[in-house]
Write a protein that holds these residues in place. Structure first.
Motif, PDB file in Angstrom:
ATOM      1  N   VAL A   1      22.348  34.926   2.261  1.00 31.40           N
ATOM      2  CA  VAL A   1      22.131  34.125   3.492  1.00 31.40           C
ATOM      3  C   VAL A   1      21.220  34.527   4.282  1.00 31.40           C
ATOM      4  CG1 VAL A   1      23.702  33.336   5.548  1.00 31.40           C
ATOM      5  CG2 VAL A   1      24.935  33.603   3.248  1.00 31.40           C
ATOM      6  N   TYR A   2      20.218  33.567   4.650  1.00 32.09           N
ATOM      7  CA  TYR A   2      19.028  33.863   5.457  1.00 32.09           C
ATOM      8  C   TYR A   2      19.656  33.560   7.053  1.00 32.09           C
ATOM      9  CZ  TYR A   2      14.335  34.133   6.782  1.00 32.09           C
ATOM     10  OH  TYR A   2      12.940  34.393   7.245  1.00 32.09           O
ATOM     11  N   LEU A   3      19.351  34.744   7.749  1.00 34.41           N
ATOM     12  CA  LEU A   3      19.620  34.476   9.209  1.00 34.41           C
ATOM     13  C   LEU A   3      18.630  35.377   9.852  1.00 34.41           C
ATOM     14  CD1 LEU A   3      23.716  35.431   9.071  1.00 34.41           C
ATOM     15  CD2 LEU A   3      22.345  33.116   9.230  1.00 34.41           C
ATOM     16  N   ASP A   4      17.586  34.956   9.636  1.00 34.40           N
ATOM     17  CA  ASP A   4      16.275  35.838  10.069  1.00 34.40           C
ATOM     18  C   ASP A   4      15.257  34.933  10.335  1.00 34.40           C
ATOM     19  OD1 ASP A   4      14.838  37.974  11.399  1.00 34.40           O
ATOM     20  OD2 ASP A   4      14.155  38.684   9.577  1.00 34.40           O
ATOM     21  N   TRP A   5      15.564  33.637  10.978  1.00 35.93           N
ATOM     22  CA  TRP A   5      14.541  32.381  11.455  1.00 35.93           C
ATOM     23  C   TRP A   5      13.498  32.776  12.224  1.00 35.93           C
ATOM     24  CZ3 TRP A   5      15.202  27.183   9.877  1.00 35.93           C
ATOM     25  CH2 TRP A   5      16.072  26.772   8.599  1.00 35.93           C
ATOM     26  N   ASN A   6      13.928  33.777  13.139  1.00 38.90           N
ATOM     27  CA  ASN A   6      12.890  34.019  14.129  1.00 38.90           C
ATOM     28  C   ASN A   6      11.768  34.832  13.678  1.00 38.90           C
ATOM     29  OD1 ASN A   6      14.409  32.927  16.214  1.00 38.90           O
ATOM     30  ND2 ASN A   6      14.677  34.447  17.382  1.00 38.90           N
ATOM     31  N   ALA A   7      11.828  35.725  12.402  1.00 32.86           N
ATOM     32  CA  ALA A   7      10.879  36.220  11.572  1.00 32.86           C
ATOM     33  C   ALA A   7      10.009  35.067  10.899  1.00 32.86           C
ATOM     34  CB  ALA A   7      11.527  37.100  10.731  1.00 32.86           C
ATOM     35  N   SER A   8      10.477  34.196  10.355  1.00 31.07           N
ATOM     36  CA  SER A   8       9.896  33.183   9.519  1.00 31.07           C
ATOM     37  C   SER A   8      11.146  32.230   9.238  1.00 31.07           C
ATOM     38  CB  SER A   8       9.155  33.779   8.190  1.00 31.07           C
ATOM     39  OG  SER A   8       8.383  32.704   7.863  1.00 31.07           O
ATOM     40  N   ALA A   9      10.622  30.931   9.322  1.00 31.84           N
ATOM     41  CA  ALA A   9      11.784  29.792   8.862  1.00 31.84           C
ATOM     42  C   ALA A   9      11.384  29.429   7.703  1.00 31.84           C
ATOM     43  CB  ALA A   9      11.479  28.411   9.809  1.00 31.84           C
ATOM     44  N   PRO A  10      12.293  29.156   6.618  1.00 29.86           N
ATOM     45  CA  PRO A  10      12.011  28.589   5.504  1.00 29.86           C
ATOM     46  C   PRO A  10      11.162  27.329   5.417  1.00 29.86           C
ATOM     47  CG  PRO A  10      14.253  29.057   5.506  1.00 29.86           C
ATOM     48  CD  PRO A  10      13.696  28.947   6.833  1.00 29.86           C
ATOM     49  N   LEU A  11      10.250  27.266   4.253  1.00 34.37           N
ATOM     50  CA  LEU A  11       9.342  26.245   4.150  1.00 34.37           C
ATOM     51  C   LEU A  11      10.158  24.785   4.287  1.00 34.37           C
ATOM     52  CD1 LEU A  11       6.186  25.831   3.953  1.00 34.37           C
ATOM     53  CD2 LEU A  11       6.436  25.629   1.399  1.00 34.37           C
ATOM     54  N   ARG A  12       9.421  24.064   5.006  1.00 32.72           N
ATOM     55  CA  ARG A  12      10.244  22.707   4.931  1.00 32.72           C
ATOM     56  C   ARG A  12       9.535  21.908   3.804  1.00 32.72           C
ATOM     57  NH1 ARG A  12      12.204  20.467   9.802  1.00 32.72           N
ATOM     58  NH2 ARG A  12      12.210  21.822  11.566  1.00 32.72           N
ATOM     59  N   PRO A  13      10.405  20.988   3.306  1.00 28.88           N
ATOM     60  CA  PRO A  13       9.792  20.142   2.173  1.00 28.88           C
ATOM     61  C   PRO A  13       8.525  19.208   2.435  1.00 28.88           C
ATOM     62  CG  PRO A  13      11.922  19.316   2.830  1.00 28.88           C
ATOM     63  CD  PRO A  13      11.749  20.637   3.521  1.00 28.88           C
ATOM     64  N   GLU A  14       8.752  19.157   3.677  1.00 31.04           N
ATOM     65  CA  GLU A  14       7.466  18.107   4.274  1.00 31.04           C
ATOM     66  C   GLU A  14       6.020  18.836   4.187  1.00 31.04           C
ATOM     67  OE1 GLU A  14      11.223  16.824   6.621  1.00 31.04           O
ATOM     68  OE2 GLU A  14      10.332  18.680   5.848  1.00 31.04           O
ATOM     69  N   ALA A  15       6.385  20.278   4.780  1.00 37.64           N
ATOM     70  CA  ALA A  15       5.120  20.905   4.847  1.00 37.64           C
ATOM     71  C   ALA A  15       4.803  21.619   3.185  1.00 37.64           C
ATOM     72  CB  ALA A  15       5.686  22.211   5.509  1.00 37.64           C
ATOM     73  N   ARG A  16       5.691  21.668   2.395  1.00 37.33           N
ATOM     74  CA  ARG A  16       5.456  21.689   0.896  1.00 37.33           C
ATOM     75  C   ARG A  16       4.369  20.651   0.462  1.00 37.33           C
ATOM     76  NH1 ARG A  16       6.643  24.818  -3.831  1.00 37.33           N
ATOM     77  NH2 ARG A  16       7.834  26.309  -2.224  1.00 37.33           N
ATOM     78  N   GLU A  17       5.073  19.505   0.582  1.00 41.98           N
ATOM     79  CA  GLU A  17       4.458  18.301   0.155  1.00 41.98           C
ATOM     80  C   GLU A  17       2.973  17.971   0.468  1.00 41.98           C
ATOM     81  OE1 GLU A  17       5.014  13.359  -0.114  1.00 41.98           O
ATOM     82  OE2 GLU A  17       6.594  14.787   0.647  1.00 41.98           O
ATOM     83  N   ALA A  18       2.715  18.186   1.819  1.00 41.47           N
ATOM     84  CA  ALA A  18       1.471  18.132   2.653  1.00 41.47           C
ATOM     85  C   ALA A  18       0.593  19.031   2.080  1.00 41.47           C
ATOM     86  CB  ALA A  18       1.629  18.237   3.912  1.00 41.47           C
TER      87      ALA A  18
END
Length: 366
Positions: free
Chosen positions: A14-31
């Motif tokens: 379970v990832y609870l460290d979003w202030n360190a880095s957010a998981p990559l969004r699919p929109e960002a990966r696609e672009a």
């Protein structure tokens, strides 16, 4: 509805460290992936170069719209830390006054060499990465200066890295001359960010060379990273408009209530003031934050004892110390930061596991 890569579904963690880095969004990966096939250099005048330039300029427009700036005010960098280096460029011979709880990317520029005559620039974070506390910048006084303690600052630089896409903010209606942010905090790729420069402000280049970014930051642009940044920030603003962070705040409050029930002595930093919707920072005096991080990691939860840029440094938090906590308490802080993909069952399981670890800690301390 936009989403993120789900680490939990693959690894059981379970990832609870979003202030360190957010998981990559699919929109960002696609672009990002699509831009990898754009072969031209954005500075070249041929068709391939113009195609690469179009990718960069589209992302510049996306970032500008998201932060309420003009496209010409957006300078792409490798991240907020590099962007903060503008403090050395714009005011190389003057004092930089940095807010006590600012991120190290700003704090490293702290300089009171010319304190008696006042600082040239005030640098501060709009929201603190460790505690989530939101600090409103001072208003200009009658003479047009920003008062900060006994000093008066002519310009304001804001670190909005933790703010953009989570709470409403616009450069246009702020009084900042400069702002910095990073893509990976909002679901974009790591290694790309932006410096926002108020139109009309003449700055020295961040780097010299080919004169890219309107002469403000030389070097061939990271086209793929920039494309991912643009797509991520656009998706982040959709999430904000859709109210997804209100749901995150409700989950954060639910977690804090469970922790308070299990450990009444725990102190919740910033709970009574304005803060980010996703951030909980709590202190259990005597139970070192680094120890908690390791215990939670072994149990399958990614959390933090402070800023990611300070990880590995076993010491009292500079931020908590600046907020008035003693050394024992300042070394006992734990930061849990949630995101739109955090599920209620993730929060409940974390609370249960943390409470059990707390009970063991208390039993040993008795």
């Amino acid at each position: 509805m936009s989403g993120f890569q789900s680490e939990g579904s693959v690894t059981g963690r379970v990832y609870l460290d979003w202030n360190a880095s957010a998981p990559l969004r699919p929109e960002a990966r696609e672009a990002l992936v699509a831009a990898l096939d754009v072969v031209g250099n954005p500075s070249s005048v041929h068709a391939e170069g113009r195609a690469a330039k179009a990718v960069v300029e589209r992302a510049r427009e996306q970032v500008a719209v998201a932060v309420g700036a003009k496209p010409r005010e957006v300078v792409f960098t490798s991240g907020a830390t590099e962007a903060a280096g503008i403090l050395r460029q714009v005011f190389p011979h003057g004092a930089v006054c940095v807010d006590d709880i600012a991120h190290d990317a700003l704090w490293s520029h702290f300089d009171l060499t010319h304190a008696e005559s006042g600082a040239n620039v005030l640098a501060m974070g709009l929201a603190n990465s460790e505690t989530g506390a939101i600090t409103e910048p001072p208003q200009r006084d009658a003479d047009g200066f920003f008062p900060y303690g006994a000093r008066r600052c002519s310009s304001l630089l804001l670190d909005v890295t933790q703010v953009v896409g989570r709470i409403p903010w616009a450069f246009a209606w702020s009084e900042a001359s400069l702002a910095v942010l990073s893509a990976h905090k909002l679901g974009g790729p790591k290694g790309v960010g932006a410096l926002i420069v108020r139109e009309g402000l003449d700055i020295e280049p961040l780097s010299l060379g080919g004169g890219q970014e309107l002469g403000r930051r030389s070097g061939t642009e990271n086209v793929a990273g920039i494309a991912g940044f643009g797509a991520a920030i656009e998706a982040a603003m959709r999430d904000l408009d859709a109210g997804r962070w209100r749901a995150v705040a409700a989950l954060r409050d639910r977690m804090e209530a469970g922790i308070a029930d299990a450990a009444p002595e725990t102190i919740f930093v910033g709970r009574d003031g304005a803060r980010l919707p996703n951030t909980a920072c709590f202190v259990t005096p005597g139970w070192k934050g680094e120890t908690q991080v390791m215990q939670m990691d072994l149990a399958g939860f990614a959390v933090s004892a402070g800023s990611a840029c300070s990880s590995g440094k076993v010491k009292a938090s500079r931020v908590l110390t600046a907020m008035g906590y003693d050394d024992v308490a300042a070394a006992s802080g734990l930061r849990v930061s949630l995101g739109p993909e955090t599920r209620p069952e993730d929060v409940d399981r974390f609370t249960e596991v943390w409470a059990a670890a707390h009970a063991r800690f208390r039993a040993r301390a008795a």
